[in-house]
Design a protein around this motif. Structure first.
Motif, PDB file in Angstrom:
ATOM      1  N   UNK A 226       0.836  -1.202   0.000  1.00  0.00           N
ATOM      2  CA  UNK A 226       0.000   0.000   0.000  1.00  0.00           C
ATOM      3  C   UNK A 226       0.874   1.256   0.000  1.00  0.00           C
ATOM      4  N   UNK A 227       1.936   1.208   0.823  1.00  0.00           N
ATOM      5  CA  UNK A 227       2.854   2.344   0.925  1.00  0.00           C
ATOM      6  C   UNK A 227       3.553   2.577  -0.421  1.00  0.00           C
ATOM      7  N   UNK A 228       3.934   1.487  -1.051  1.00  0.00           N
ATOM      8  CA  UNK A 228       4.712   1.583  -2.284  1.00  0.00           C
ATOM      9  C   UNK A 228       3.868   1.905  -3.516  1.00  0.00           C
ATOM     10  N   UNK A 229       2.680   1.298  -3.611  1.00  0.00           N
ATOM     11  CA  UNK A 229       1.905   1.421  -4.850  1.00  0.00           C
ATOM     12  C   UNK A 229       0.677   2.312  -4.702  1.00  0.00           C
ATOM     13  N   UNK A 230       0.374   2.725  -3.481  1.00  0.00           N
ATOM     14  CA  UNK A 230      -0.850   3.500  -3.287  1.00  0.00           C
ATOM     15  C   UNK A 230      -2.044   2.567  -3.217  1.00  0.00           C
ATOM     16  N   UNK A 231      -3.271   3.137  -3.105  1.00  0.00           N
ATOM     17  CA  UNK A 231      -4.448   2.283  -2.880  1.00  0.00           C
ATOM     18  C   UNK A 231      -4.861   1.508  -4.125  1.00  0.00           C
ATOM     19  N   UNK A 232      -5.492   0.358  -3.902  1.00  0.00           N
ATOM     20  CA  UNK A 232      -6.110  -0.381  -5.018  1.00  0.00           C
ATOM     21  C   UNK A 232      -7.510   0.185  -5.210  1.00  0.00           C
ATOM     22  N   UNK A 233      -7.859   0.570  -6.452  1.00  0.00           N
ATOM     23  CA  UNK A 233      -9.201   1.117  -6.651  1.00  0.00           C
ATOM     24  C   UNK A 233     -10.280   0.060  -6.460  1.00  0.00           C
ATOM     25  N   UNK A 234     -11.466   0.491  -6.057  1.00  0.00           N
ATOM     26  CA  UNK A 234     -12.581  -0.443  -5.925  1.00  0.00           C
ATOM     27  C   UNK A 234     -13.129  -0.742  -7.316  1.00  0.00           C
ATOM     28  N   UNK A 235     -13.187  -2.022  -7.665  1.00  0.00           N
ATOM     29  CA  UNK A 235     -13.766  -2.431  -8.948  1.00  0.00           C
ATOM     30  C   UNK A 235     -14.810  -3.488  -8.687  1.00  0.00           C
ATOM     31  N   UNK A 236     -16.072  -3.164  -9.005  1.00  0.00           N
ATOM     32  CA  UNK A 236     -17.117  -4.146  -8.686  1.00  0.00           C
ATOM     33  C   UNK A 236     -16.901  -5.451  -9.451  1.00  0.00           C
ATOM     34  N   UNK A 237     -16.886  -6.542  -8.726  1.00  0.00           N
ATOM     35  CA  UNK A 237     -16.768  -7.882  -9.307  1.00  0.00           C
ATOM     36  C   UNK A 237     -17.717  -8.788  -8.543  1.00  0.00           C
ATOM     37  N   UNK A 238     -18.493  -9.626  -9.240  1.00  0.00           N
ATOM     38  CA  UNK A 238     -19.384 -10.530  -8.502  1.00  0.00           C
ATOM     39  C   UNK A 238     -18.581 -11.457  -7.582  1.00  0.00           C
ATOM     40  N   UNK A 239     -19.136 -11.745  -6.418  1.00  0.00           N
ATOM     41  CA  UNK A 239     -18.457 -12.612  -5.446  1.00  0.00           C
ATOM     42  C   UNK A 239     -18.106 -13.969  -6.057  1.00  0.00           C
ATOM     43  N   UNK A 240     -18.990 -14.473  -6.943  1.00  0.00           N
ATOM     44  CA  UNK A 240     -18.740 -15.789  -7.549  1.00  0.00           C
ATOM     45  C   UNK A 240     -17.468 -15.740  -8.390  1.00  0.00           C
ATOM     46  N   UNK A 241     -17.247 -14.611  -9.057  1.00  0.00           N
ATOM     47  CA  UNK A 241     -16.045 -14.471  -9.895  1.00  0.00           C
ATOM     48  C   UNK A 241     -14.803 -14.435  -9.010  1.00  0.00           C
ATOM     49  N   UNK A 242     -14.891 -13.713  -7.887  1.00  0.00           N
ATOM     50  CA  UNK A 242     -13.726 -13.634  -6.983  1.00  0.00           C
ATOM     51  C   UNK A 242     -13.468 -15.006  -6.355  1.00  0.00           C
ATOM     52  N   UNK A 243     -14.559 -15.733  -6.080  1.00  0.00           N
ATOM     53  CA  UNK A 243     -14.395 -17.083  -5.513  1.00  0.00           C
ATOM     54  C   UNK A 243     -13.651 -17.994  -6.494  1.00  0.00           C
ATOM     55  N   UNK A 244     -13.939 -17.846  -7.781  1.00  0.00           N
ATOM     56  CA  UNK A 244     -13.231 -18.654  -8.789  1.00  0.00           C
ATOM     57  C   UNK A 244     -11.758 -18.257  -8.856  1.00  0.00           C
ATOM     58  N   UNK A 245     -11.501 -16.948  -8.769  1.00  0.00           N
ATOM     59  CA  UNK A 245     -10.108 -16.468  -8.765  1.00  0.00           C
ATOM     60  C   UNK A 245      -9.388 -17.049  -7.544  1.00  0.00           C
ATOM     61  N   UNK A 246     -10.063 -16.994  -6.388  1.00  0.00           N
ATOM     62  CA  UNK A 246      -9.466 -17.507  -5.146  1.00  0.00           C
ATOM     63  C   UNK A 246      -9.156 -18.994  -5.284  1.00  0.00           C
ATOM     64  N   UNK A 247     -10.087 -19.722  -5.876  1.00  0.00           N
ATOM     65  CA  UNK A 247      -9.863 -21.159  -6.032  1.00  0.00           C
ATOM     66  C   UNK A 247      -8.633 -21.413  -6.904  1.00  0.00           C
ATOM     67  N   UNK A 248      -8.532 -20.649  -7.989  1.00  0.00           N
ATOM     68  CA  UNK A 248      -7.377 -20.823  -8.884  1.00  0.00           C
ATOM     69  C   UNK A 248      -6.073 -20.497  -8.147  1.00  0.00           C
ATOM     70  N   UNK A 249      -6.057 -19.370  -7.426  1.00  0.00           N
ATOM     71  CA  UNK A 249      -4.828 -18.962  -6.722  1.00  0.00           C
ATOM     72  C   UNK A 249      -4.452 -20.019  -5.683  1.00  0.00           C
ATOM     73  N   UNK A 250      -5.463 -20.534  -4.986  1.00  0.00           N
ATOM     74  CA  UNK A 250      -5.209 -21.484  -3.901  1.00  0.00           C
ATOM     75  C   UNK A 250      -4.712 -22.834  -4.430  1.00  0.00           C
ATOM     76  N   UNK A 251      -5.322 -23.290  -5.509  1.00  0.00           N
ATOM     77  CA  UNK A 251      -5.049 -24.661  -5.979  1.00  0.00           C
ATOM     78  C   UNK A 251      -3.909 -24.784  -6.975  1.00  0.00           C
ATOM     79  N   UNK A 252      -3.586 -23.709  -7.667  1.00  0.00           N
ATOM     80  CA  UNK A 252      -2.623 -23.839  -8.770  1.00  0.00           C
ATOM     81  C   UNK A 252      -1.370 -23.017  -8.505  1.00  0.00           C
ATOM     82  N   UNK A 253      -0.302 -23.417  -9.214  1.00  0.00           N
ATOM     83  CA  UNK A 253       0.916 -22.619  -9.164  1.00  0.00           C
ATOM     84  C   UNK A 253       0.750 -21.419 -10.079  1.00  0.00           C
ATOM     85  N   UNK A 254       1.092 -20.260  -9.599  1.00  0.00           N
ATOM     86  CA  UNK A 254       0.930 -19.061 -10.429  1.00  0.00           C
ATOM     87  C   UNK A 254       2.214 -18.772 -11.190  1.00  0.00           C
ATOM     88  N   UNK A 255       2.031 -18.065 -12.283  1.00  0.00           N
ATOM     89  CA  UNK A 255       3.198 -17.580 -13.028  1.00  0.00           C
ATOM     90  C   UNK A 255       3.923 -16.563 -12.166  1.00  0.00           C
TER      91      UNK A 255
END
Ligand code: HEC
Length: 168
Positions: A108-137
Motif C-alpha cells: 500500500x505504501x509503495x503502490x498507493x491504494x487499489x481502486x474499488x472495482x465491482x466484481x461478482x463474489x462468484x467471480x472472486x471465488x473462482x479467482x481464489x480457487x485458482x490462486x489457492x489450488x494452482x501454481x501461479x506464473x
C-alpha cells in the motif's frame, strides 16, 4: 448396360464414402476423450487475467510495477493454516472493500491504494480457487527476491523496498 457402367463407379464412390465415414467415428471419439483430458484453463485464471493482471501482472518488472505480483499476494495470504474457504472469504472482503484491513501494508505504501472495482463474489471465488489450488506464473527473479525480503531477522516483509536483481 451403358448406364450400369456409369452407375457402378458412382455406387462405388457412395459406398466408399460411407465406409470412410464409419471409419471416422472411432477417430472422433478419441479426439473427444483427448479434449476431456487436456485441461482447459481454469475459469478463475481467465477472470484473474482479465480483471486483475492489468495491475498484478507477473510479467511486469519490479521497477515498472503498479501493484504486487499475484504470487506475492498468494504468499502473504496463504500459509499452511489457512483453508481455501478462509482465503476465498478474505479475497472477497478485500476486492469489495480495498480500504479494509491490509495484509500487505508495504504494498500500500509503495503502490498507493487499489481502486474499488465491482466484481461478482462468484467471480472472486473462482479467482481464489485458482490462486489457492494452482501454481501461479511468477517472474524469474521472484524467488530469490522473495527469500531475501523475508530473511529471518529482517522483521516485517521488505518485498517492495528491495530492488529487482539485475539479470544481465
Ligand atoms: C487498477 C489496478 C489494480 C487492479 C485491476 C487490481 N488490483 Fe489488487 N492491488 C492494487 C494495488 C495498487 C494494490 C496495493 C495497494 C494496497 O494494498 O492497498 C493491490 C493489492 C491487492 C491485494 C493485497 C491487499 C492487502 O491485504 O494488502 C489483493 C489481495 C488484491 N490486490 C487482489 C486483487 C484482485 C483479486 C484483483 C482482481 C479481481 C485485483 N486485485 C485487481 C491494484 C489493483
Amino acid at each position: 448396360m451403358r448406364y450400369l457402367i456409369v452407375l457402378l463407379p458412382l455406387l462405388g464412390l457412395i459406398c466408399c464414402k460411407d465406409s470412410q465415414e464409419s471409419k471416422m467415428e472411432p477417430l472422433d471419439n478419441i479426439s473427444v476423450i483427448e479434449q476431456a483430458h487436456t485441461s482447459k484453463p481454469h475459469p478463475g485464471k481467465i477472470i484473474m487475467e482479465q480483471e486483475c493482471y492489468s495491475c498484478h501482472d507477473p510479467a511486469a518488472s519490479m521497477t515498472n510495477r503498479i501493484a504486487p505480483p499475484m504470487e506475492a499476494i498468494k504468499r502473504h495470504y496463504i500459509d499452511s493454516s489457512i483453508t481455501k474457504k478462509e482465503f476465498t472469504e478474505a479475497l472477497i472482503l478485500w476486492v469489495n472493500d480495498p480500504e479494509t484491513e491490509k495484509k500487505m501494508p508495504g504494498a500500500h505504501k509503495n503502490f498507493g491504494p487499489m481502486p474499488y472495482m465491482p466484481n461478482p463474489d462468484e467471480a472472486i471465488a473462482l479467482i481464489a480457487e485458482y490462486i489457492y489450488d494452482y501454481e501461479l506464473e511468477r517472474p524469474d527473479w521472484f524467488e530469490a527476491h522473495f527469500q531475501e525480503a523475508h530473511k529471518k531477522g529482517m522483521g516485517v516483509c521488505k518485498c517492495f523496498e528491495l530492488q529487482e536483481p539485475k539479470t544481465d
